[in-house]
Design a protein around this motif. Structure first.
Motif, PDB file in Angstrom:
ATOM      1  N   UNK A   1      -0.836   0.794  16.057  1.00 24.51           N
ATOM      2  CA  UNK A   1      -0.262   0.367  17.444  1.00 24.51           C
ATOM      3  C   UNK A   1      -1.226  -0.595  18.412  1.00 24.51           C
ATOM      4  N   UNK A   2      -2.480  -0.640  18.100  1.00 26.23           N
ATOM      5  CA  UNK A   2      -3.343  -1.620  19.017  1.00 26.23           C
ATOM      6  C   UNK A   2      -3.922  -2.645  18.216  1.00 26.23           C
ATOM      7  N   UNK A   3      -4.063  -2.571  16.917  1.00 21.86           N
ATOM      8  CA  UNK A   3      -4.722  -3.782  16.203  1.00 21.86           C
ATOM      9  C   UNK A   3      -3.848  -5.075  16.301  1.00 21.86           C
ATOM     10  N   UNK A   4      -4.510  -6.177  15.910  1.00 23.69           N
ATOM     11  CA  UNK A   4      -4.037  -7.416  15.811  1.00 23.69           C
ATOM     12  C   UNK A   4      -3.842  -7.673  14.303  1.00 23.69           C
ATOM     13  N   UNK A   5      -4.499  -6.639  13.585  1.00 23.54           N
ATOM     14  CA  UNK A   5      -4.122  -6.770  12.098  1.00 23.54           C
ATOM     15  C   UNK A   5      -2.907  -6.040  11.508  1.00 23.54           C
ATOM     16  N   UNK A   6      -1.862  -6.805  11.272  1.00 18.70           N
ATOM     17  CA  UNK A   6      -0.670  -5.931  10.973  1.00 18.70           C
ATOM     18  C   UNK A   6      -0.497  -6.363   9.129  1.00 18.70           C
ATOM     19  N   UNK A   7      -0.833  -5.083   8.682  1.00 14.95           N
ATOM     20  CA  UNK A   7      -0.856  -5.463   7.127  1.00 14.95           C
ATOM     21  C   UNK A   7       0.632  -5.108   6.635  1.00 14.95           C
ATOM     22  N   UNK A   8       0.905  -5.917   5.512  1.00 15.86           N
ATOM     23  CA  UNK A   8       2.323  -5.774   4.778  1.00 15.86           C
ATOM     24  C   UNK A   8       1.695  -5.344   3.404  1.00 15.86           C
ATOM     25  N   UNK A   9       2.753  -4.911   2.670  1.00 16.20           N
ATOM     26  CA  UNK A   9       2.722  -4.145   1.350  1.00 16.20           C
ATOM     27  C   UNK A   9       2.230  -5.369   0.473  1.00 16.20           C
ATOM     28  N   UNK A  10       2.420  -6.591   0.750  1.00 15.85           N
ATOM     29  CA  UNK A  10       1.930  -7.824  -0.249  1.00 15.85           C
ATOM     30  C   UNK A  10       0.382  -7.858  -0.249  1.00 15.85           C
ATOM     31  N   UNK A  11      -0.057  -7.425   1.010  1.00 12.04           N
ATOM     32  CA  UNK A  11      -1.490  -7.679   1.197  1.00 12.04           C
ATOM     33  C   UNK A  11      -2.390  -6.896   0.252  1.00 12.04           C
ATOM     34  N   UNK A  12      -1.701  -5.715  -0.038  1.00 10.21           N
ATOM     35  CA  UNK A  12      -2.409  -4.611  -0.852  1.00 10.21           C
ATOM     36  C   UNK A  12      -2.724  -5.017  -2.353  1.00 10.21           C
ATOM     37  N   UNK A  13      -3.200  -6.027  -2.757  1.00 10.50           N
ATOM     38  CA  UNK A  13      -3.755  -6.430  -3.977  1.00 10.50           C
ATOM     39  C   UNK A  13      -5.039  -6.957  -3.943  1.00 10.50           C
ATOM     40  N   UNK A  14      -5.597  -6.599  -5.238  1.00  8.52           N
ATOM     41  CA  UNK A  14      -7.126  -6.638  -5.419  1.00  8.52           C
ATOM     42  C   UNK A  14      -7.287  -8.065  -5.520  1.00  8.52           C
ATOM     43  N   UNK A  15      -7.973  -8.547  -4.695  1.00  7.96           N
ATOM     44  CA  UNK A  15      -8.632 -10.039  -4.437  1.00  7.96           C
ATOM     45  C   UNK A  15      -9.956 -10.174  -5.151  1.00  7.96           C
ATOM     46  N   UNK A  16     -10.426 -10.535  -5.971  1.00 13.58           N
ATOM     47  CA  UNK A  16     -11.692 -10.426  -6.654  1.00 13.58           C
ATOM     48  C   UNK A  16     -12.778 -11.241  -5.808  1.00 13.58           C
ATOM     49  N   UNK A  17     -12.341 -12.460  -5.363  1.00 13.78           N
ATOM     50  CA  UNK A  17     -13.426 -13.380  -4.560  1.00 13.78           C
ATOM     51  C   UNK A  17     -13.756 -12.678  -3.450  1.00 13.78           C
ATOM     52  N   UNK A  18     -12.785 -12.054  -2.794  1.00 12.05           N
ATOM     53  CA  UNK A  18     -12.862 -11.279  -1.312  1.00 12.05           C
ATOM     54  C   UNK A  18     -13.838 -10.201  -1.790  1.00 12.05           C
ATOM     55  N   UNK A  19     -13.447  -9.409  -2.953  1.00 15.55           N
ATOM     56  CA  UNK A  19     -14.269  -8.019  -3.234  1.00 15.55           C
ATOM     57  C   UNK A  19     -15.847  -8.538  -3.377  1.00 15.55           C
ATOM     58  N   UNK A  20     -16.010  -9.602  -4.201  1.00 17.39           N
ATOM     59  CA  UNK A  20     -17.353  -9.946  -4.383  1.00 17.39           C
ATOM     60  C   UNK A  20     -18.041 -10.227  -3.177  1.00 17.39           C
ATOM     61  N   UNK A  21     -17.429 -10.854  -2.302  1.00 17.43           N
ATOM     62  CA  UNK A  21     -18.123 -11.309  -0.965  1.00 17.43           C
ATOM     63  C   UNK A  21     -18.274 -10.007  -0.016  1.00 17.43           C
ATOM     64  N   UNK A  22     -17.341  -9.139   0.146  1.00 22.82           N
ATOM     65  CA  UNK A  22     -17.400  -8.035   0.480  1.00 22.82           C
ATOM     66  C   UNK A  22     -18.764  -7.091  -0.077  1.00 22.82           C
ATOM     67  N   UNK A  23     -18.845  -7.042  -1.240  1.00 24.08           N
ATOM     68  CA  UNK A  23     -19.894  -6.099  -2.014  1.00 24.08           C
ATOM     69  C   UNK A  23     -21.192  -6.644  -1.609  1.00 24.08           C
ATOM     70  N   UNK A  24     -21.322  -8.120  -1.771  1.00 27.39           N
ATOM     71  CA  UNK A  24     -22.681  -8.870  -1.390  1.00 27.39           C
ATOM     72  C   UNK A  24     -23.047  -8.327   0.093  1.00 27.39           C
ATOM     73  N   UNK A  25     -22.295  -8.464   0.954  1.00 25.92           N
ATOM     74  CA  UNK A  25     -22.676  -8.230   2.229  1.00 25.92           C
ATOM     75  C   UNK A  25     -22.801  -6.674   2.535  1.00 25.92           C
ATOM     76  N   UNK A  26     -22.293  -5.927   1.646  1.00 26.72           N
ATOM     77  CA  UNK A  26     -22.424  -4.380   1.771  1.00 26.72           C
ATOM     78  C   UNK A  26     -23.507  -3.747   1.313  1.00 26.72           C
ATOM     79  N   UNK A  27     -24.391  -4.700   0.383  1.00 19.88           N
ATOM     80  CA  UNK A  27     -25.554  -4.007  -0.213  1.00 19.88           C
ATOM     81  C   UNK A  27     -26.586  -3.526   0.826  1.00 19.88           C
ATOM     82  N   UNK A  28     -26.962  -4.421   1.667  1.00 19.82           N
ATOM     83  CA  UNK A  28     -28.079  -3.846   2.539  1.00 19.82           C
ATOM     84  C   UNK A  28     -27.901  -2.494   3.371  1.00 19.82           C
ATOM     85  N   UNK A  29     -26.579  -2.341   3.889  1.00 18.52           N
ATOM     86  CA  UNK A  29     -26.110  -1.200   4.356  1.00 18.52           C
ATOM     87  C   UNK A  29     -26.088  -0.022   3.448  1.00 18.52           C
ATOM     88  N   UNK A  30     -25.449  -0.313   2.200  1.00 19.50           N
ATOM     89  CA  UNK A  30     -25.557   0.872   0.948  1.00 19.50           C
ATOM     90  C   UNK A  30     -26.910   1.211   0.610  1.00 19.50           C
TER      91      UNK A  30
END
Length: 452
Positions: free
Chosen positions: A217-246
């Motif tokens: 209801x409030x977010x600017x991020x309106x997802x559609x079904x087509x967005x739910x596919x694994x994107x490995x370059x994005x996953x790699x980028x997320x994982x690298x930046x997540x390492x410090x927190x984890x």
């Protein structure tokens, strides 16, 4: 109280810090009050063994759910930069991949937790009389962990969108739900540890429902079904930046394991209950210091990026002064009112007798921790990931864990409690050295570079 990017570079630092730190402090306060009151109810209505059981189980659930926090922090960075670069499609793909990564990884750990529950509980310190209440608490709560992980991930995305108010609500709602349901399930319905677990689990689900409502209801991020596919370059980028927190949460989990086993060896079940009370007080009492630290990061980060180093230095100095003042007041309060504080949690005479002195020792170096917290936060804000990780992990990873393993061999249970202030002093000295060096070189345009 809203702050624009331009304000971060021009407005008075003291006013900016207040605007940034107050919402962060309120969110941390509600989260810590929730944990604090939950522990009081469990201790008063079930017993000190119940506090020990919660102290064993919650690090397991927080470790699993911290996957969501790490993915949220790492993906939030990717998402923010995508939005800033007007790449809305990448932002949406990032968000969808965060959801899938969080759900699948949290669910995998939950399945492992269910099949290896005995081994996991034993690993985190469930021994002797603690095993039964820990098991009773563990099973209802483990099924709600994916909801908590998604909440922690979603909360970071809400902040990345600039909707700090809704992120704060997401922390307040489960606190109220948990406290209310504790009264219903434990006090009125007399469901014991099962009731405590159900109250906590339902609060996680309610948090998830609020986050879901926000994104629908409030977010600017309106997802559609087509967005739910694994994107490995994005996953790699997320994982690298997540390492410090984890990594940080991983070290905290290892510390919990070592602490619980050491406490049981040298002091038995009641010593784990003692630490359960102390760990709750650490987060609750220091909420204004943690709030100032969170509020400091965007101010320092913006001005560092703008090469406005005098303002960066000023923000460091003011933040340390304010945080140190709060920490000193907190220490004095703990020093004089330790026993009344402990008596609120339990009626167990042994726990009441041992906890006040332990509490005083654990908080003994708190007046100086502002340097460590703000210093590590500065390097994070400046994008210096290696130094930020090193300094963030220095207390628990490099000092506290070795001290907890060594000192009890010579001083018994007292060795555990004095490990905390020694680790605080050592990590503060290290952080102070790096921070002063940075202020005397990188940030030294006009002033003398003194930390305080």
């Amino acid at each position: 109280m809203a702050v624009s990017a331009e304000d971060l570079g021009t407005q008075d630092i003291k006013i900016l810090l207040m605007k940034q730190a107050i919402p962060a402090s309120v969110g941390i306060l509600f989260m810590s009050v929730n944990i604090l009151i939950d522990t009081i109810f469990v201790g008063q209505w079930i017993g000190s063994l119940a506090i020990a059981a919660v102290t064993v189980v919650l690090p397991i659930t927080f470790f699993i759910s911290s996957l969501g926090m790490a993915i949220g922090v790492g993906g939030g960075s990717v998402l923010s930069r995508a939005l800033g670069g007007n790449n809305k499609e990448k932002a949406l793909l990032t968000f969808a991949n965060q959801i899938m990564m969080t759900f699948f990884m949290a669910s995998l750990f939950v399945i492992l937790g269910i099949f290896f529950s005995e081994e996991m509980l034993e690993l985190f310190g469930a021994k002797g009389a603690i095993v039964a209440p820990a098991t009773e608490f563990f099973f209802p709560i483990i099924f709600s962990v994916p909801f908590l992980a998604l909440c922690m991930m979603g909360n970071n995305i809400i902040r990345a969108e600039g909707k700090a108010k809704f992120a704060m609500y997401a922390m307040i709602i489960p606190a109220f739900v948990n406290i209310l349901l504790d009264i219903v399930f434990i006090k009125i319905m007399n469901l014991g540890m099962t009731g405590a677990a159900l109250a906590t689990s339902i609060s996680y689900v309610m948090c998830f429902l609020f986050v879901l409502w926000f994104f629908m209801n409030k977010s600017e991020l309106k997802l559609e079904l087509r967005h739910f596919k694994f994107n490995f370059p994005i996953i790699k980028e997320i994982t690298e930046l997540s390492f410090v927190t984890f990594s940080r949460q991983g070290v905290i989990s290892i510390l919990s394991i070592i602490l619980n086993h050491t406490l049981y060896t040298y002091g038995g079940e009641h010593s784990i209950a003692v630490y359960g009370i102390i760990s709750r007080m650490l987060m609750f009492a220091l909420f204004p210091v943690l709030g100032i630290t969170q509020g400091f990061i965007p101010i320092a980060g913006y001005n560092f990026g703008a090469k406005n180093y005098d303002r960066v230095k000023e923000s460091i100095q003011i933040s340390i002064k304010y945080a140190a003042l709060f920490a000193a007041v907190i220490f004095v309060f703990i020093l004089f009112f330790a026993k009344p504080i402990v008596s609120v949690f339990t009626t167990d005479i042994k726990v009441i007798e041992e906890t006040p002195n332990a509490l005083r020792w654990v908080f003994a170096a708190s007046p100086i921790i502002a340097i460590q917290l703000i210093g590590a936060a500065y390097f994070q804000a400046a994008g210096k990931a290696k130094k930020a990780l090193f300094l963030t992990l220095s207390k628990q990873g490099f000092f506290l864990i070795p001290l907890v393993l060594i000192l009890p061999n010579f001083f018994g249970i007292f060795g555990v409690w004095i490990s905390f202030p020694i680790a605080d002093v050592l990590s503060t000295v290290i952080t102070g050295y790096f921070l002063k060096k940075e202020m005397n070189t990188k940030l030294n345009n006009t002033s003398d570079g003194s930390i305080l």
